[in-house]
Design a protein around this motif. Structure first.
Motif, PDB file in Angstrom:
ATOM      1  N   HIS A   1      37.359  47.308  39.957  1.00 58.18           N
ATOM      2  CA  HIS A   1      36.678  45.893  39.615  1.00 58.18           C
ATOM      3  C   HIS A   1      36.847  45.260  40.670  1.00 58.18           C
ATOM      4  CE1 HIS A   1      40.476  44.437  38.692  1.00 58.18           C
ATOM      5  NE2 HIS A   1      40.618  45.322  37.879  1.00 58.18           N
ATOM      6  N   LEU A   2      36.125  44.081  40.922  1.00 55.25           N
ATOM      7  CA  LEU A   2      36.431  43.014  41.938  1.00 55.25           C
ATOM      8  C   LEU A   2      37.114  41.955  41.406  1.00 55.25           C
ATOM      9  CD1 LEU A   2      32.900  43.373  43.871  1.00 55.25           C
ATOM     10  CD2 LEU A   2      35.238  44.120  44.389  1.00 55.25           C
ATOM     11  N   ASN A   3      37.287  41.995  39.810  1.00 54.70           N
ATOM     12  CA  ASN A   3      37.644  40.451  39.369  1.00 54.70           C
ATOM     13  C   ASN A   3      39.092  40.309  39.916  1.00 54.70           C
ATOM     14  OD1 ASN A   3      35.429  40.156  37.946  1.00 54.70           O
ATOM     15  ND2 ASN A   3      36.048  41.325  36.175  1.00 54.70           N
ATOM     16  N   GLY A   4      39.619  39.243  40.498  1.00 56.23           N
ATOM     17  CA  GLY A   4      41.001  38.777  40.719  1.00 56.23           C
ATOM     18  C   GLY A   4      40.941  39.264  42.311  1.00 56.23           C
ATOM     19  N   ASN A   5      39.984  39.716  43.193  1.00 55.40           N
ATOM     20  CA  ASN A   5      40.110  40.139  44.543  1.00 55.40           C
ATOM     21  C   ASN A   5      38.955  39.644  45.218  1.00 55.40           C
ATOM     22  OD1 ASN A   5      42.459  42.120  44.541  1.00 55.40           O
ATOM     23  ND2 ASN A   5      40.874  42.988  42.959  1.00 55.40           N
ATOM     24  N   HIS A   6      38.202  38.572  44.574  1.00 53.56           N
ATOM     25  CA  HIS A   6      36.915  38.143  45.383  1.00 53.56           C
ATOM     26  C   HIS A   6      37.338  37.278  46.528  1.00 53.56           C
ATOM     27  CE1 HIS A   6      33.697  39.584  43.119  1.00 53.56           C
ATOM     28  NE2 HIS A   6      34.165  39.002  42.129  1.00 53.56           N
ATOM     29  N   PHE A   7      38.572  36.531  46.530  1.00 52.90           N
ATOM     30  CA  PHE A   7      38.995  35.801  47.398  1.00 52.90           C
ATOM     31  C   PHE A   7      39.435  36.553  48.561  1.00 52.90           C
ATOM     32  CE2 PHE A   7      42.362  33.497  49.868  1.00 52.90           C
ATOM     33  CZ  PHE A   7      41.557  32.254  50.264  1.00 52.90           C
ATOM     34  N   SER A   8      40.293  37.405  48.656  1.00 54.01           N
ATOM     35  CA  SER A   8      40.478  38.499  49.613  1.00 54.01           C
ATOM     36  C   SER A   8      39.391  38.921  50.048  1.00 54.01           C
ATOM     37  CB  SER A   8      41.573  39.586  48.957  1.00 54.01           C
ATOM     38  OG  SER A   8      42.777  38.749  48.578  1.00 54.01           O
TER      39      SER A   8
ATOM     40  N   ILE B   1      47.671  35.114  49.761  1.00 53.80           N
ATOM     41  CA  ILE B   1      48.252  35.641  48.260  1.00 53.80           C
ATOM     42  C   ILE B   1      47.991  34.773  47.323  1.00 53.80           C
ATOM     43  CG2 ILE B   1      49.822  36.868  47.157  1.00 53.80           C
ATOM     44  CD1 ILE B   1      48.427  38.679  48.952  1.00 53.80           C
ATOM     45  N   ARG B   2      48.517  33.494  47.628  1.00 49.25           N
ATOM     46  CA  ARG B   2      48.774  32.430  46.385  1.00 49.25           C
ATOM     47  C   ARG B   2      47.135  32.073  46.144  1.00 49.25           C
ATOM     48  NH1 ARG B   2      51.585  28.951  49.074  1.00 49.25           N
ATOM     49  NH2 ARG B   2      53.435  29.763  48.576  1.00 49.25           N
ATOM     50  N   LEU B   3      46.166  31.971  47.173  1.00 47.81           N
ATOM     51  CA  LEU B   3      44.926  31.474  47.047  1.00 47.81           C
ATOM     52  C   LEU B   3      44.434  32.773  45.935  1.00 47.81           C
ATOM     53  CD1 LEU B   3      43.977  29.847  50.072  1.00 47.81           C
ATOM     54  CD2 LEU B   3      44.016  28.874  47.882  1.00 47.81           C
ATOM     55  N   ASN B   4      44.560  33.861  46.398  1.00 46.20           N
ATOM     56  CA  ASN B   4      43.971  34.934  45.668  1.00 46.20           C
ATOM     57  C   ASN B   4      44.499  35.134  44.286  1.00 46.20           C
ATOM     58  OD1 ASN B   4      42.142  37.521  46.090  1.00 46.20           O
ATOM     59  ND2 ASN B   4      44.075  38.515  45.139  1.00 46.20           N
ATOM     60  N   ASP B   5      45.726  34.727  43.863  1.00 49.83           N
ATOM     61  CA  ASP B   5      46.417  34.805  42.764  1.00 49.83           C
ATOM     62  C   ASP B   5      45.674  33.554  41.858  1.00 49.83           C
ATOM     63  OD1 ASP B   5      48.149  36.947  43.256  1.00 49.83           O
ATOM     64  OD2 ASP B   5      49.790  35.479  43.842  1.00 49.83           O
ATOM     65  N   LEU B   6      45.319  32.402  42.425  1.00 46.96           N
ATOM     66  CA  LEU B   6      44.690  31.458  41.709  1.00 46.96           C
ATOM     67  C   LEU B   6      43.362  31.840  41.527  1.00 46.96           C
ATOM     68  CD1 LEU B   6      45.528  28.295  43.833  1.00 46.96           C
ATOM     69  CD2 LEU B   6      46.154  28.962  41.525  1.00 46.96           C
ATOM     70  N   GLY B   7      42.698  32.947  42.292  1.00 46.64           N
ATOM     71  CA  GLY B   7      41.289  33.479  41.816  1.00 46.64           C
ATOM     72  C   GLY B   7      41.635  34.362  40.778  1.00 46.64           C
ATOM     73  N   LYS B   8      42.476  34.898  40.578  1.00 47.97           N
ATOM     74  CA  LYS B   8      42.531  36.051  39.419  1.00 47.97           C
ATOM     75  C   LYS B   8      42.823  34.924  38.177  1.00 47.97           C
ATOM     76  CE  LYS B   8      45.070  39.679  41.852  1.00 47.97           C
ATOM     77  NZ  LYS B   8      46.401  40.245  41.918  1.00 47.97           N
ATOM     78  N   LYS B   9      43.530  33.737  38.218  1.00 48.79           N
ATOM     79  CA  LYS B   9      43.465  32.870  37.027  1.00 48.79           C
ATOM     80  C   LYS B   9      42.441  32.278  36.771  1.00 48.79           C
ATOM     81  CE  LYS B   9      46.420  28.936  36.081  1.00 48.79           C
ATOM     82  NZ  LYS B   9      46.967  29.469  34.925  1.00 48.79           N
ATOM     83  N   TYR B  10      41.561  31.763  37.657  1.00 48.26           N
ATOM     84  CA  TYR B  10      40.420  31.072  37.578  1.00 48.26           C
ATOM     85  C   TYR B  10      39.262  32.052  38.152  1.00 48.26           C
ATOM     86  CZ  TYR B  10      43.843  27.386  37.188  1.00 48.26           C
ATOM     87  OH  TYR B  10      44.797  26.505  36.932  1.00 48.26           O
ATOM     88  N   GLN B  11      38.816  32.893  37.167  1.00 51.62           N
ATOM     89  CA  GLN B  11      37.951  33.957  37.665  1.00 51.62           C
ATOM     90  C   GLN B  11      36.304  33.317  37.616  1.00 51.62           C
ATOM     91  OE1 GLN B  11      38.310  37.525  35.798  1.00 51.62           O
ATOM     92  NE2 GLN B  11      40.454  37.932  36.248  1.00 51.62           N
ATOM     93  N   ASN B  12      36.323  32.240  36.759  1.00 49.74           N
ATOM     94  CA  ASN B  12      35.151  31.483  36.936  1.00 49.74           C
ATOM     95  C   ASN B  12      34.551  30.869  38.014  1.00 49.74           C
ATOM     96  OD1 ASN B  12      34.281  32.315  34.115  1.00 49.74           O
ATOM     97  ND2 ASN B  12      35.324  30.289  33.372  1.00 49.74           N
ATOM     98  N   ILE B  13      35.742  30.408  39.035  1.00 51.60           N
ATOM     99  CA  ILE B  13      35.540  30.117  40.090  1.00 51.60           C
ATOM    100  C   ILE B  13      35.215  31.099  41.215  1.00 51.60           C
ATOM    101  CG2 ILE B  13      36.590  28.621  41.995  1.00 51.60           C
ATOM    102  CD1 ILE B  13      37.911  27.093  40.052  1.00 51.60           C
ATOM    103  N   GLU B  14      36.149  32.097  41.230  1.00 47.24           N
ATOM    104  CA  GLU B  14      36.027  33.092  42.272  1.00 47.24           C
ATOM    105  C   GLU B  14      34.785  33.821  42.158  1.00 47.24           C
ATOM    106  OE1 GLU B  14      38.817  36.292  42.223  1.00 47.24           O
ATOM    107  OE2 GLU B  14      37.843  37.286  40.377  1.00 47.24           O
TER     108      GLU B  14
END
Length: 511
Positions: free
Chosen positions: A145-152, A214-227
């Motif tokens: 799955h791509l959830n939590g990895n879209h920013f990376s 990595i911090r920005l990607n972690d925020l993407g995992k946290k706010y998946q509606n944005i990523e």
């Protein structure tokens, strides 16, 4: 100058489009076959057999590209695929394994002449599309799955696109500049120098910006509606630039400046998404950041000083309640009325003990600065007491170091599931007790929950997704694991010791 309102000179786009369709279909077929092959290898093979199978397809790709290309085209294609794979390995923003790097090498190794008609229509933009497809396909196969990895994926797509474009430009221009008398040596020198420079750039990005990324990607995992908008916007930008580029092809405006301008402008707009992404993340994180700022050392110390008097008053009230019920108990025991004795010891006395227990636990809860966490734990402890489950609470906090460190909603969801499971298990055990411990130090905070296990649980063990409670149950621990995937600094450790199930949630609180 060309008059666009005249009858020409124009290029008939339709024949080029028709001839580009087989090229695109051929690449898509290759992508599907390679992806399926590596998915099968990852899923069904292991050990030495897996390593052998992993290199069969890239060797076939190399042989095919070598057989249909001239030497310079073959070296260009091979070095470009190696460059992308090496940069991915150096940056390590996605948890790829060796087979994943080999897969993306295969997806990017193709003859340059494969896209003759496509490049004639779309210019160098088709390379960006290929990179996007290859990167997201590999990520999907690797992590399911791509959830939590879209920013990376988005950031890597930008870096790899810039590298591919720079590699293309250097191979196109530099050989004629370096050694004019010997084109082959000049081309080889260009390949080597370009590879070294671009690999060094990847090393620099890794060294300088890895933690921030990595911090920005972690925020993407946290706010998946944005990523989830990252790939959507990237595809939209590429699509718009491709549409804009087609009229320049039809009008024969493929001059040097246009060929350079469009890819650069496309990459610039793709890069321009990054500040907006950071802004969205910061806005979403504002509530947590504001909360953390209120928990500075002086304010928390002041908070503890203010509640110390309240705790003393509560301790005095508990002492008075105990004395009152002790006196009432003596009076009832001296009475000759059996109904009164029964009513007092079966109804009133247990209620008084629950009241005193709640008061004692509440006084300990007031040591927790977070009002939301305090109210949540009070609710869960009250539920345990209502089910006649004894609760022991141990709070040992250093005020200046206390941080929730993760989103308070996610923290209460995790603790809620763990406590609900502990209560459901303890209810089945006579005189069972739940122990809750909260303690911290300068670098971490720990939430410890201990509860006894039934004989059936000791026999079967406790596993995420498995339950004996019937349909609709058993998903709690799976949800916990999904939530914890968003926070690399949070770890749940579990163990069983002397029939006691111990769950310890450790959260790093470094600033």
């Amino acid at each position: 100058m060309i008059d666009i309102y005249s009858d020409g000179p124009y290029i008939n786009i339709l024949p080029l489009l028709l001839s580009s369709i087989p090229e695109i279909l051929q690449y898509m077929a290759s992508l599907l076959v390679s992806s399926f092959y590596f998915w099968t290898v990852k899923r069904f093979l292991s050990g030495f057999l897996k390593k052998m199978a992993m290199f069969i397809l890239p060797l076939l790709h190399i042989y095919y590209v070598f057989s249909v290309s001239i030497k310079s085209e073959f070296l260009y294609s091979l070095c470009l695929a190696l460059l992308i794979a090496l940069q991915l390995r150096i940056l390590q923003l996605l948890p790829f394994h060796m087979e994943d790097y080999v897969l993306i090498f295969c997806l990017l190794l193709f003859p340059s002449r494969l896209f003759n008609s496509t490049s004639a229509i779309f210019g160098i933009l088709w390379i960006f599309v290929i990179l996007l497809l290859a990167l997201y396909s590999t990520t999907k196969i690797s992590m399911k799955h791509l959830n939590g990895n879209h920013f990376s994926c988005y950031f890597l797509f930008i870096v790899l696109s810039i590298s591919a474009y720079a590699f293309h430009l250097s191979c196109f221009f530099l050989p004629s500049v370096l050694l004019k008398d010997n084109y082959i040596r000049s081309f080889l020198c260009t390949l080597i120098l370009t590879l070294l420079l671009l690999i060094s750039a990847a090393v620099f990005i890794r060294h300088r910006f890895y933690r921030q990324l990595i911090r920005l990607n972690d925020l993407g995992k946290k706010y998946q509606n944005i990523e989830k908008y990252f790939p959507l916007f990237s595809v939209l930008i590429l699509f718009l630039f491709i549409l804009i580029f087609i009229p320049f092809t039809a009008l024969q405006l493929h001059n040097f400046l246009i060929s350079l301008l469009f890819p650069c402008l496309c990459l610039a707009i793709l890069c321009a998404q990054l500040p907006f992404i950071v802004l969205l993340f910061k806005t979403a994180f504002y509530k947590d950041a504001a909360t953390y700022q209120q928990w500075e050392k002086d304010e928390i110390s002041s908070y503890y000083q203010n509640i110390s008097s309240s705790l003393s008053e509560m301790a005095g009230i508990r002492h008075d309640i105990k004395n009152i019920f002790f006196t009432m108990g003596n009076f009832v025991d001296e009475s000759d009325n059996p109904d009164m004795k029964k009513f007092f010891w079966e109804k009133i006395y247990p209620y008084s003990q629950k009241t005193i227990l709640r008061s004692e636990l509440l006084s300990k809860l007031y040591q927790i600065p977070s009002e939301s966490l305090r109210a949540f734990l009070n609710l869960k402890i009250s539920q345990a007491i209502e089910h006649d489950v004894d609760v022991h609470l141990d709070v040992s906090l250093s005020p200046e170091n206390f941080r929730t460190a993760i989103d308070i909603i996610d923290l209460t969801r995790i603790l809620g599931i763990l406590l609900d499971n502990a209560i459901e298990e303890t209810v089945q055990i006579p005189n069972g007790m739940i122990e809750i411990g909260i303690r911290n130090n300068e670098t971490s905070c720990s939430y410890i929950i201990k509860n006894p296990l039934t004989s059936q649980s000791r026999l079967t063990g406790i596993h995420a997704g498995q339950t004996t409670k019937g349909d609709g149950h058993g998903k709690g621990l799976l949800i916990v694991h999904q939530l914890l995937e968003q926070y690399p600094t949070a770890v749940l450790n579990t163990s069983i010791h002397n029939s006691i199930y111990i769950q310890c949630l450790n959260i790093s609180c470094r600033r």
